[in-house]
Write a protein that holds these residues in place. Structure first.
Motif, mmCIF file in Angstrom:
data_model
loop_
_atom_site.group_PDB
_atom_site.id
_atom_site.type_symbol
_atom_site.label_atom_id
_atom_site.label_comp_id
_atom_site.label_asym_id
_atom_site.label_seq_id
_atom_site.Cartn_x
_atom_site.Cartn_y
_atom_site.Cartn_z
ATOM 1 N N ARG A 67 14.894 69.468 -60.740
ATOM 2 C CA ARG A 67 14.804 69.594 -59.277
ATOM 3 C C ARG A 67 12.853 68.717 -59.897
ATOM 4 N NH1 ARG A 67 16.344 73.664 -55.229
ATOM 5 N NH2 ARG A 67 15.452 72.782 -53.964
ATOM 6 N N ILE A 119 13.858 65.187 -58.319
ATOM 7 C CA ILE A 119 15.470 65.218 -58.354
ATOM 8 C C ILE A 119 15.385 65.530 -57.730
ATOM 9 C CG2 ILE A 119 17.859 64.307 -59.141
ATOM 10 C CD1 ILE A 119 16.225 63.869 -62.088
ATOM 11 N N SER A 164 10.112 72.506 -51.144
ATOM 12 C CA SER A 164 11.415 72.529 -51.614
ATOM 13 C C SER A 164 10.518 72.558 -53.318
ATOM 14 C CB SER A 164 11.985 72.000 -51.687
ATOM 15 O OG SER A 164 11.984 70.250 -51.746
ATOM 16 N N ILE A 165 11.290 72.238 -54.052
ATOM 17 C CA ILE A 165 11.131 72.391 -56.171
ATOM 18 C C ILE A 165 10.837 71.199 -55.754
ATOM 19 C CG2 ILE A 165 11.589 72.517 -58.294
ATOM 20 C CD1 ILE A 165 13.820 74.400 -56.953
ATOM 21 N N GLU A 166 11.615 70.145 -55.370
ATOM 22 C CA GLU A 166 11.556 68.155 -55.473
ATOM 23 C C GLU A 166 10.568 67.824 -54.888
ATOM 24 O OE1 GLU A 166 14.444 70.429 -54.778
ATOM 25 O OE2 GLU A 166 15.556 69.072 -53.071
ATOM 26 N N ALA A 179 7.449 68.769 -56.469
ATOM 27 C CA ALA A 179 7.229 67.388 -57.681
ATOM 28 C C ALA A 179 6.862 66.229 -57.301
ATOM 29 C CB ALA A 179 8.158 67.113 -58.283
ATOM 30 N N ARG A 180 7.453 65.912 -56.141
ATOM 31 C CA ARG A 180 7.252 64.713 -55.596
ATOM 32 C C ARG A 180 5.638 64.672 -55.436
ATOM 33 N NH1 ARG A 180 12.860 64.529 -52.396
ATOM 34 N NH2 ARG A 180 14.281 63.995 -53.871
ATOM 35 N N LEU A 223 2.914 67.557 -58.836
ATOM 36 C CA LEU A 223 2.496 68.608 -59.447
ATOM 37 C C LEU A 223 4.643 68.406 -60.637
ATOM 38 C CD1 LEU A 223 2.081 72.184 -58.416
ATOM 39 C CD2 LEU A 223 4.731 72.424 -59.380
ATOM 40 N N PHE A 224 3.593 68.426 -61.815
ATOM 41 C CA PHE A 224 4.679 68.675 -63.465
ATOM 42 C C PHE A 224 4.131 70.200 -63.825
ATOM 43 C CE2 PHE A 224 5.075 67.869 -67.458
ATOM 44 C CZ PHE A 224 6.439 67.450 -66.987
ATOM 45 N N VAL A 247 24.054 63.692 -69.970
ATOM 46 C CA VAL A 247 22.389 62.560 -69.082
ATOM 47 C C VAL A 247 22.072 62.318 -69.878
ATOM 48 C CG1 VAL A 247 21.323 63.005 -67.032
ATOM 49 C CG2 VAL A 247 23.490 64.589 -67.070
ATOM 50 N N PHE A 306 18.186 60.111 -66.559
ATOM 51 C CA PHE A 306 17.409 61.361 -65.965
ATOM 52 C C PHE A 306 15.706 60.913 -65.436
ATOM 53 C CE2 PHE A 306 14.448 65.342 -67.057
ATOM 54 C CZ PHE A 306 14.724 65.376 -65.877
ATOM 55 N N LEU A 332 15.744 58.436 -62.476
ATOM 56 C CA LEU A 332 16.186 58.766 -61.447
ATOM 57 C C LEU A 332 15.340 59.030 -61.369
ATOM 58 C CD1 LEU A 332 18.836 58.826 -59.425
ATOM 59 C CD2 LEU A 332 19.538 61.204 -60.349
ATOM 60 N N ALA A 333 14.138 60.302 -61.862
ATOM 61 C CA ALA A 333 12.983 61.046 -61.444
ATOM 62 C C ALA A 333 12.470 59.874 -60.844
ATOM 63 C CB ALA A 333 12.849 61.873 -62.769
ATOM 64 N N GLU A 390 12.819 58.862 -57.314
ATOM 65 C CA GLU A 390 13.146 59.803 -56.682
ATOM 66 C C GLU A 390 11.342 59.815 -55.978
ATOM 67 O OE1 GLU A 390 14.864 61.832 -55.131
ATOM 68 O OE2 GLU A 390 16.916 60.857 -55.650
ATOM 69 N N GLN A 391 10.820 59.839 -56.857
ATOM 70 C CA GLN A 391 9.018 60.385 -56.700
ATOM 71 C C GLN A 391 8.555 58.974 -56.519
ATOM 72 O OE1 GLN A 391 6.673 61.804 -59.199
ATOM 73 N NE2 GLN A 391 7.981 63.554 -59.737
ATOM 74 N N GLN A 397 7.565 63.058 -70.558
ATOM 75 C CA GLN A 397 7.497 63.106 -68.848
ATOM 76 C C GLN A 397 6.855 62.985 -68.054
ATOM 77 O OE1 GLN A 397 11.643 65.978 -68.063
ATOM 78 N NE2 GLN A 397 12.166 65.780 -70.133
ATOM 79 N N LEU A 403 5.695 60.397 -65.114
ATOM 80 C CA LEU A 403 5.841 60.985 -64.327
ATOM 81 C C LEU A 403 4.066 60.601 -63.223
ATOM 82 C CD1 LEU A 403 8.464 63.555 -64.255
ATOM 83 C CD2 LEU A 403 9.343 60.889 -62.923
#
Ligand SMILES: Nc1ncnc2c1ncn2[C@@H]1O[C@H](COP(=O)(O)OP(=O)(O)O)[C@@H](O)[C@H]1O
Ligand SMILES: [Mg+2]
Lengths: 433, 249
Positions: free
Chosen positions: A388, A392, B71-73, B76-77, B80-81, B93, B98, B101-102, B105-106, B158, B162
């Motif tokens: 998350r 994700i 929310s956490i995600e 991030a989106r 914030l990393f 995975v 991974f 997907l990340a 999603e972002q 990562q 991102l």
């Protein structure tokens, strides 16, 4: 006084014995009386029987069950067929369509209805039929042998490599009444031959079926079989399967079973490594949601030296589902230089889901490399948090973790043509959890 | 970009952060130092949204948004990393899956189309070069069987993939040998731009030889007790924290 289940089933057999044996070899029918005897000697096990603690056959067989002794008409509705090109054998409630002919290819491969094969190739079929199934030890196997009328037959002669997979498609449906079905298959891979076999068990509607199914697979010296099984039964069904594999010297079997859904699924699997230098690999995956129950009993018998076996069975259970795994690796006194590995790992998604796992080793040889293990774990909240944090979503992260869990099983699919489909089925199932 | 006001948090009833104030502007590099157990990782986790920690008081705004309400995600989106002090293994995975997907999603959050397979592979190749991450690692399962150094490089990889607005790196420099430290630190420096910001949590001056901080904060018992410039880090390395703690008490 109440009639016992066994009495009821025996009477069902005795009063229909002419119809059951019709068109089948006399010596096959003559042997049925011994199955009647062994069935009567060992009644259907209840949960009091140690081996059936998680699957009470007395309860499952109780009640009114219809059984038809002639092929029922095929269902009209569309079904999610396996998208596999191959040598297809289609069975409905255990029967091939009446007019199906046995297929004989130029290279000597024979496949089709077991019933027709028994008629047209009596000596060949009866040389193998019921040579490896455990009629004495398992009353459900004896019951299947008692009522057997049809099934699937695959024969690959010496040195022949089948160029397409055999697809054994077992479909079950009744449209109305609860129905009992017997399904049977016999796969023979001769010396140095190769076969891919994909078996599917699938409900075609929501009706209750009780399927007692037995498969015998025989792989002769240097033979090689890839054997997959995909189970998609409905939530009110009961599927009891006996898988008996007999391997001769230097043969190899690569197997994958995916039990996607089903009301109650019981598996009795026995792999006999009966020749030197055999290799046997088994990957299994089961899913349980709601009130589904999956009970897998696997025995690998190392009967000769220098054999290797590997078994990995994983399960994901949620809701109130029950998953049980009983694994047994037996190494005979002479089976030196055996290498055997067995593991069962489970992901328990809810507190109400139950997992019972019991791997056992029974070793009578001294020069062996054997190990086994079992785990029951939950989702890893740290991994979910980590995913998350990368953006994700929570649901997606949970799914990804479940995909990761099943990935090594699914990636061992032994048939090129079926692997993507198996993966899609597993992913679709995970998306429902 | 990040405005932290009087942040308090507890874990299992125990107060760990006791009124943190911090302001990070675009283009800045901040270092947070402090003895073990002072709450550095906790602070980073609370910003990331780890639900183990309960925020009892305070406010955090990130890019004008109420961070603590997200929310956490979504944090991030929004850019914030967090580079984890202990990166987590995800068996089965693959790194590639991974990250795909990340990244996507972002992108979706920002209203962008998913990357094509080709563009994604190109991005992977380009970004893994920044931290000299072995291309074999990207086909393996996330952090599984990675060495300590590889895990840390993987965090920076990562981050590069991102491209966050704010990166908080929690002891990304610990447990690294000199070569790995150089690679990781150079990577972080390369990723720093006038339009993003970096917060490094560290014990050591040596990381700050590469990443020159605008501010150095000392965290002690859940509070920032002192803020200085880069020379503070050097002084802390030579003299330890006692003089500051004594002064604070
Ligand atoms: N999950 C937790 N449960 C209980 N105590 C915790 C937890 N996480 C951190 N702590 C406690 O909070 C304090 C700060 O820890 P941490 O933030 O990891 O410090 P630092 O990163 O500065 O070394 C320590 O006393 C630690 O024991
Ligand atoms: Mg820490």
């Amino acid at each position: 006084m109440n009639r016992s289940l066994e009495q009821g089933l025996s009477e069902l057999y005795l009063s229909n014995l002419d119809m059951i044996g019709e068109g089948l070899p006399g010596r096959l029918n003559a042997a049925r009386s011994s199955f009647l005897e062994s069935f009567n000697l060992s009644p259907l096990p209840s949960a009091r029987d140690e081996r059936y603690r998680h699957c009470d056959l007395q309860k499952l067989f109780a009640g009114e069950w219809e059984h038809y002794f002639t092929p029922s008409p095929e269902p009209g509705q569309a079904r999610n067929r396996l998208p596999i090109e191959g040598y297809w054998i289609e069975l409905y409630n255990g029967f091939c369509p009446t007019d199906d002919a046995l297929v004989v290819l130029d290279n000597g491969i024979i496949y089709g209805s077991l019933r027709v094969a028994m008629r047209e190739r009596e000596d060949l079929v009866l040389k193998y039929y019921n040579t490896v199934a455990d009629n004495d030890g398992e009353s459900v196997v004896a019951l299947n042998s008692l009522f057997m009328q049809d099934g699937a037959f695959v024969y690959v002669p010496e040195g022949v490599s089948a160029s397409l997979p055999f697809v054994l498609s077992f479909e079950y449906g009744t449209n109305d009444a609860a129905q009992m079905c017997f399904a049977r298959s016999l796969v023979v891979v001769e010396r140095g031959a190769h076969a891919d076999v994909v078996v599917s068990h699938q409900s075609t509607d929501n009706s209750r079926v009780l399927v007692d199914c037995v498969r015998e697979s025989i792989v002769a010296d240097g033979g090689n079989v890839n054997l997959s099984e995909i189970v998609r039964m409905n939530g009110s069904s009961t599927l009891i399967t006996g898988h008996y594999l007999h391997q001769k010297e230097s043969s190899r079997a690569d197997m994958l079973s995916v039990w996607l859904r089903g009301g109650t699924t019981r598996v009795n699997a026995r792999h006999d490594l009966a020749g030197r230098g055999c290799e046997s690999n088994f990957y299994g995956l089961y899913f349980g949601t709601g009130n589904e129950r999956t009970d897998i009993c696997m025995t690998v018998n190392h009967l000769q030296p220098d054999c290797t076996s590997y078994e990995s069975v994983k399960g994901i259970v949620s809701g109130e589902a029950v998953g049980a795994f009983t694994g047994r690796v037996y190494v005979a006194p002479d089976a030196q230089r055996t290498s055997a590995f067995q593991q069962n790992r489970n992901l328990q998604m809810s507190d109400t889901a139950k997992v019972y796992t019991e791997p056992q080793l029974e070793i009578y040889a001294d020069d062996v490399k054997c190990s086994h293990g079992a785990t029951v774990g939950q989702m890893d909240p740290e991994a979910i948090y980590y995913m998350r944090q990368r953006g994700i979503g929570e649901e997606e992260a949970r799914r990804l973790q479940m995909f990761g869990f099943v990935n090594d099983i699914v990636s061992h699919c032994p048939h090129d043509g079926a692997c993507d489909f198996v993966r899609e089925l597993a992913e679709a199932r995970i998306n429902e959890l | 970009m990040l405005e932290v006001k009087n942040l308090h948090c507890t874990v299992e009833g125990k107060e760990i952060l006791r009124g943190i104030n911090l302001s990070v502007r675009t283009g800045e590099v901040h270092a947070i130092m402090g003895p073990n157990g002072s709450g550095k990782s906790t602070f980073a986790s609370v910003l990331a949204g780890n639900q183990k920690y309960e925020v009892t008081e305070g406010e955090v705004s990130f890019d004008g948004m109420d961070l603590l309400g997200m929310s956490i995600e979504d944090r991030a989106r929004a850019g914030l990393f967090l580079g984890f002090q202990y990166p987590v293994e995800i068996p089965g995975v693959s790194m590639a899956n991974f990250m795909k997907l990340a990244v996507n999603e972002q992108r979706k959050y920002r209203g962008l189309e998913p990357l094509s397979a080709g563009d994604f592979l190109r991005l992977m190749r380009e970004k893994s070069a920044i931290v000299e991450l072995d291309s074999k690692l990207t086909s393996r399962a996330v952090n599984e069987g990675f060495s300590g150094g590889e895990k840390k490089k993987n965090e920076i990889f990562q981050m590069a993939m991102l491209d966050p607005k704010l990166a908080i790196l929690d002891e990304t420099d610990s447990g690294l040998d000199i070569d790995a430290l150089r690679i990781v630190a150079t990577g972080v420096t390369k990723l720093h731009r006038p339009d993003n910001a970096t917060v490094v949590i560290t014990h050591y001056q040596r990381l700050l030889d590469y990443i020159v901080p605008d501010y150095v904060h000392v965290l002690y018992k859940g509070r920032i007790i002192y803020t200085g410039d880069k020379s503070l880090a050097l002084k802390l390395e030579e003299q330890g924290y006692d003089w500051l703690i004594n002064q604070y008490q």
